[in-house]
Structures are given as structure tokens and as C-alpha cells.
Design a protein around this motif. Sequence first.
Motif, mmCIF file in Angstrom:
data_model
loop_
_atom_site.group_PDB
_atom_site.id
_atom_site.type_symbol
_atom_site.label_atom_id
_atom_site.label_comp_id
_atom_site.label_asym_id
_atom_site.label_seq_id
_atom_site.Cartn_x
_atom_site.Cartn_y
_atom_site.Cartn_z
ATOM 1 N N VAL A 84 9.839 7.272 2.203
ATOM 2 C CA VAL A 84 9.926 7.182 0.737
ATOM 3 C C VAL A 84 10.692 5.932 0.330
ATOM 4 C CG1 VAL A 84 10.832 8.277 -1.332
ATOM 5 C CG2 VAL A 84 9.706 9.663 0.398
ATOM 6 N N ALA A 85 11.828 5.676 0.964
ATOM 7 C CA ALA A 85 12.611 4.484 0.649
ATOM 8 C C ALA A 85 11.833 3.218 0.995
ATOM 9 C CB ALA A 85 13.940 4.517 1.400
ATOM 10 N N ALA A 86 11.136 3.240 2.132
ATOM 11 C CA ALA A 86 10.361 2.065 2.538
ATOM 12 C C ALA A 86 9.261 1.770 1.532
ATOM 13 C CB ALA A 86 9.755 2.294 3.924
ATOM 14 N N PHE B 175 -9.807 -2.306 0.067
ATOM 15 C CA PHE B 175 -8.773 -3.139 0.658
ATOM 16 C C PHE B 175 -7.718 -3.613 -0.331
ATOM 17 C CE2 PHE B 175 -12.488 -3.616 3.410
ATOM 18 C CZ PHE B 175 -11.935 -3.295 4.638
ATOM 19 N N LEU B 176 -7.871 -3.298 -1.606
ATOM 20 C CA LEU B 176 -6.875 -3.711 -2.591
ATOM 21 C C LEU B 176 -6.375 -2.545 -3.421
ATOM 22 C CD1 LEU B 176 -5.324 -6.033 -3.926
ATOM 23 C CD2 LEU B 176 -7.248 -6.301 -5.515
ATOM 24 N N VAL B 177 -7.289 -1.847 -4.079
ATOM 25 C CA VAL B 177 -6.869 -0.779 -4.995
ATOM 26 C C VAL B 177 -6.291 0.409 -4.238
ATOM 27 C CG1 VAL B 177 -7.640 0.808 -6.787
ATOM 28 C CG2 VAL B 177 -8.561 -1.520 -6.711
ATOM 29 N N LEU B 178 -6.996 0.882 -3.214
ATOM 30 C CA LEU B 178 -6.516 2.046 -2.472
ATOM 31 C C LEU B 178 -5.169 1.816 -1.786
ATOM 32 C CD1 LEU B 178 -9.773 3.595 -0.940
ATOM 33 C CD2 LEU B 178 -8.422 4.384 -2.891
ATOM 34 N N PRO B 179 -4.946 0.672 -1.107
ATOM 35 C CA PRO B 179 -3.610 0.458 -0.543
ATOM 36 C C PRO B 179 -2.498 0.445 -1.583
ATOM 37 C CG PRO B 179 -5.186 -1.020 0.477
ATOM 38 C CD PRO B 179 -5.891 -0.360 -0.659
ATOM 39 N N LEU B 180 -2.753 -0.187 -2.737
ATOM 40 C CA LEU B 180 -1.741 -0.186 -3.787
ATOM 41 C C LEU B 180 -1.491 1.221 -4.312
ATOM 42 C CD1 LEU B 180 -2.715 -3.393 -5.806
ATOM 43 C CD2 LEU B 180 -0.765 -3.078 -4.276
ATOM 44 N N ALA B 181 -2.560 1.982 -4.467
ATOM 45 C CA ALA B 181 -2.399 3.367 -4.915
ATOM 46 C C ALA B 181 -1.643 4.196 -3.884
ATOM 47 C CB ALA B 181 -3.774 3.983 -5.182
ATOM 48 N N ALA B 182 -1.910 3.950 -2.594
ATOM 49 C CA ALA B 182 -1.199 4.677 -1.540
ATOM 50 C C ALA B 182 0.290 4.344 -1.555
ATOM 51 C CB ALA B 182 -1.810 4.338 -0.178
ATOM 52 N N VAL B 183 0.628 3.073 -1.773
ATOM 53 C CA VAL B 183 2.034 2.681 -1.839
ATOM 54 C C VAL B 183 2.724 3.383 -3.002
ATOM 55 C CG1 VAL B 183 3.585 0.759 -2.317
ATOM 56 C CG2 VAL B 183 1.713 0.469 -0.698
ATOM 57 N N ALA B 184 2.100 3.396 -4.165
ATOM 58 C CA ALA B 184 2.702 4.054 -5.326
ATOM 59 C C ALA B 184 2.836 5.555 -5.108
ATOM 60 C CB ALA B 184 1.859 3.763 -6.568
ATOM 61 N N THR B 185 1.819 6.158 -4.498
ATOM 62 C CA THR B 185 1.862 7.610 -4.268
ATOM 63 C C THR B 185 2.975 7.985 -3.312
ATOM 64 O OG1 THR B 185 -0.526 7.751 -4.652
ATOM 65 C CG2 THR B 185 0.528 9.589 -3.486
ATOM 66 N N GLU B 186 3.094 7.247 -2.201
ATOM 67 C CA GLU B 186 4.133 7.549 -1.228
ATOM 68 C C GLU B 186 5.522 7.278 -1.784
ATOM 69 O OE1 GLU B 186 4.071 8.910 1.811
ATOM 70 O OE2 GLU B 186 1.958 9.362 1.459
ATOM 71 N N ALA B 187 5.648 6.231 -2.598
ATOM 72 C CA ALA B 187 6.956 5.915 -3.158
ATOM 73 C C ALA B 187 7.447 7.011 -4.096
ATOM 74 C CB ALA B 187 6.890 4.575 -3.893
ATOM 75 N N VAL C 38 12.624 -2.084 8.383
ATOM 76 C CA VAL C 38 13.737 -1.316 8.934
ATOM 77 C C VAL C 38 13.665 0.138 8.468
ATOM 78 C CG1 VAL C 38 16.248 -1.034 8.870
ATOM 79 C CG2 VAL C 38 15.257 -3.308 9.202
ATOM 80 N N LEU C 39 13.428 0.340 7.188
ATOM 81 C CA LEU C 39 13.359 1.711 6.666
ATOM 82 C C LEU C 39 12.191 2.479 7.275
ATOM 83 C CD1 LEU C 39 14.103 1.039 2.880
ATOM 84 C CD2 LEU C 39 15.651 2.048 4.566
ATOM 85 N N TYR C 40 11.060 1.832 7.424
ATOM 86 C CA TYR C 40 9.902 2.523 7.987
ATOM 87 C C TYR C 40 10.127 2.883 9.452
ATOM 88 C CZ TYR C 40 5.013 3.708 8.723
ATOM 89 O OH TYR C 40 3.848 4.380 9.009
ATOM 90 N N ASN C 41 10.764 1.990 10.198
ATOM 91 C CA ASN C 41 11.049 2.289 11.600
ATOM 92 C C ASN C 41 12.060 3.415 11.752
ATOM 93 O OD1 ASN C 41 9.287 0.313 12.529
ATOM 94 N ND2 ASN C 41 10.878 -1.251 12.660
#
Length: 300
Positions: A252-254, A36-48, A244-247
Motif C-alpha cells: 500500500v505504501a509503495a 499498457f497505459l490505462v489499466l496499469p494506472l488504474a491498478a496503481v490507484a486501486t492498490e494505493a 524499498v517499500l515493495y521489497n
Amino acid sequence: MSAARKTVRRAQAGTTEAPWVRWTLTAIALLFMLLFLVLPLAAVATEALRKGVSAYLEALQEPDAWSAIRLTLLTAAVAVPLNLVFGIAAAWAIAKFEFRGKALLTTLVDLPFAVSPVVAGLIYVLVFGAQGWLGPWLAAHDIKIIFAVPGIILATVFVTFPFIARELIPLMQAQGTDEEQAAIVLGATGWQTFWRVTLPNIKWGLIYGVILCNARAMGEFGAVSVVSGHIRGQTNTMPLHVEVLYNEYQSVAAFAVASLLAILALVTLVIKSFIEWRHEREMKAIAELPPERPTPAAAS
């Protein structure tokens, strides 16, 4: 090893449970943090960074993104000092004085914790909106609060004002009033007592509360979403800009803007941990000071 010796060692360690219980609980806690902490942060960095560093930097340099970043920083820069003044005043009044309405004031400090941020935003719309109680008067004087920066700041102040006060109230209550009374007896004024006695005693709790308040101010979504109007380039903070960007399927921008929020959160945690370490180190140094011995004149 005998059972009695094992019991003694467990008691010295602060627990009487078997080692496997300790390791199991530790594993559960680490697994929970991983999921619930490490994986979400890693997912955000990977997608960005999915399309490379250039796309990541381009998303952050986009004018609407810069506008959202500036508005977020402006909101925090106004809301945090206001809550700092209110938090110190409320904590001082509640912890140091007895007066009628003290219980009511303490309850009101906790009100934003009980009220949904969306409801808080709707309250401001009801009061300051075009059809609200003060809406016609504000329109007649060309004052914009809802769907403008002042409304965003007001909503953020409401949501975040308990953080500093709630850090200081128990700290001041635990310290009591003995030192302040001694300073006043020795001739100190109210301001001298505050700056030289009270403020040094609460500095670590105050800094900790400011950090938490700033983190919430930059990450607030619900109340700000209601009062902002979602005007791109004008009233979108960073969390609203991410939505807004995700919708619009600009993932990538979001995630790039979301990663910036995550970085700010991690920096906040690092600063918080450093302050806690400094505070514990200071308290340990004070505890290790040798007791003062009375001088021969004082003993006589």
C-alpha cells in the motif's frame, strides 16, 4: 455511391484505404493504450487506496517518504536548470555555427540515449567512488559524491541532458540564421539578438524540452540506484523508495508513492498537451494573418 466518388472522398480525407482499415487501426491503438497505459494506472490507484484514504495519506506523510519526495524535487530543481543552460548552448552552437568537432558534439549529445543508465551510474562510481580515480583525493578533502546527493544529481544530469538540446537543435536548424543576421546588421549585440530574436522563436520547443527533462529527472531509477547507496531517509528518491517499500511487502505504501509519481507524470502530460495546443493556435493565427501590402511610397 460510385467507386470514383468513394476514391475522391478517401483522398480528401488523406487516405485511400477502406473505412474498415481505419477503424481497425484505431481500435488496435485504443486497445494497446488501454492494456499498457490505462489499466496499469488504474491498478496503481486501486492498490494505493486498497486500505482507504487514511492509509494512503499516512504512507505519504511517513518521514522516509517525505525525504524521498524532497530529494526528488531537489534533484530535478538542480538538474533541469543545468540542462537548460547546456541545451541552449549546445543547440545554438550546432545549429548556428560551423566548426571542427561539430559532428562529435552532436554524437555526444545523443550518448545518454545509447548508454544504459546503470552503466552511467557505474561510470560515476569508477570516477568518484572510494576506489575510483578521484576517490582518494575526495576522501582526503572530506568530499562525498557517491552515496550522497551530489552523485545523484550528477547521474540525473547525465541521463537527462539530451532532452532540451534535442528539442532545440532541429528547431533552430529549420529557422536558419537570417533573422539573427538581420538583427546584427541593424546594430543588435549578441545578447540582444538572443533575447529578442532567438529566444522568442524557440520558446515553445524550449518549454517542451524542459517538461520532458523534468519528467525524466523525477522518474530516473537506473543511474540513481547505482550511485545512491539506498540510504533510507537520505539518498532514496521516490522511485528508489517505491522499490524499498515493495521489497519489504509494504504494498500500500509503495503504491501510494508510485501513485504520486503517476500523478506528476499525468500533470506533465497535461502541461505538454496545453503547450502543444497553444503553439498550434499561435501558428494558425500567424498563418491567417493577411499578407502585408506595400505602401505607395515603397511601390514607387
